[in-house]
Design an enzyme around this catalytic site. Structure first.
Site, PDB file in Angstrom:
ATOM      1  N   LEU A  40      11.664  -3.480 168.992  1.00 58.12           N
ATOM      2  CA  LEU A  40      11.425  -2.051 168.908  1.00 58.12           C
ATOM      3  C   LEU A  40      11.629  -1.600 167.453  1.00 58.12           C
ATOM      4  CD1 LEU A  40      13.259  -1.004 172.202  1.00 58.12           C
ATOM      5  CD2 LEU A  40      10.790  -1.155 171.827  1.00 58.12           C
ATOM      6  N   GLU A  98      17.652   6.759 175.435  1.00 51.42           N
ATOM      7  CA  GLU A  98      16.254   6.419 175.713  1.00 51.42           C
ATOM      8  C   GLU A  98      16.208   5.153 176.565  1.00 51.42           C
ATOM      9  OE1 GLU A  98      12.572   6.218 176.277  1.00 51.42           O
ATOM     10  OE2 GLU A  98      13.270   4.476 175.134  1.00 51.42           O
TER      11      GLU A  98
END
Ligand code: FOL
Length: 214
Positions: A25, A33
């Site tokens: 990511l 999140e």
């Protein structure tokens, strides 16, 4: 038949639709999140007759599987399905066949979906496509893909992998995508969702739902 199961894409993306960088990511760990991702993909509706164990499926490409820290995979309490052209690879040989989470290995998205129907012990409720770019692209081409759970990350961090469709723009409109309201989002994910920006580690983000008709 699960050939026609509705599919939901779940992803987080920057304003430029960046979703990945260097095999992981692009942003630092965002606990709120990732927590949302984990809760939403795990949550199933209560089963009136507890005959079969009800579970959601997470369908992913091999690079996404590799990107998940080994201690977190297979993703717990979800049926993991991994798509790879090299299903013969030794990597998959050590998978215990009786682990309910899998992973089940398939060679295409459509054959992955066929794995989800005929389990005698498991009742698959929701099917989430969790990436990466090429698997999202395959899924967007299927009419049964009718939802996208998009977390809009409000800063443009550097990325080398991108989502194909700007859901708010012309191509999103052309493909029938419209943003749903807070009520529809909460009904689908099964929890309260804060409207507007959430902030964490200097990042702002917003949880969104897009839907389209079959
Ligand atoms: N969707 C959203 N909204 N955010 C994401 O970060 C995301 N990531 C992927 C797919 N869809 C997403 C793919 N990448 C884990 C790691 C990477 C990953 C997906 C999942 C993972 O380790 N998940 C654990 C939680 C670990 C923790 O609590 O930190 C899990 O149980 O889901």
């Amino acid at each position: 038949p699960s050939g026609s199961l509705p599919l939901t894409l779940i992803l987080a993306a920057t304003p430029s639709l960046g979703i990945g960088k260097g095999g992981s990511l692009p942003w630092p760990q965002l606990k709120k999140e990732m927590g949302y991702f984990a809760r939403v993909t795990k949550r199933v509706s209560p089963s009136p007759t507890a005959n079969r164990r009800r579970i959601n499926a997470v369908v992913m490409g091999r690079k996404t599987w590799d990107s998940i820290p080994p201690r977190f995979r297979p993703l717990k309490d979800r049926l993991n399905v991994v798509i790879t052209r090299d299903a013969q690879n030794a990597q998959w040989k050590s998978v215990p066949k009786d682990a309910v989470e899998g992973p089940v290995v398939a060679t295409s998205l459509t054959s992955a979906l066929e794995c989800l129907q005929d389990d005698k012990d498991l009742e698959v409720e929701k099917v989430f496509v969790i990436g990466g770019a090429s698997i999202y692209k395959d899924a967007l081409a299927l009419k049964q893909t009718n939802r996208v759970l998009l977390t809009k990350i409000k800063s443009d961090v550097e990325c080398d992998t991108f989502f194909d469709v700007d859901l708010d723009g012309e191509d999103g409109k052309a493909q029938g995508w419209t943003r749903s309201g807070k009520e529809e989002l909460e009904r689908y994910v099964g929890e309260e969702v804060k409207e507007g920006d959430v902030e964490e580690q200097g990042f702002a983000f917003e949880f969104c739902l897009y839907e389209r008709e079959e």
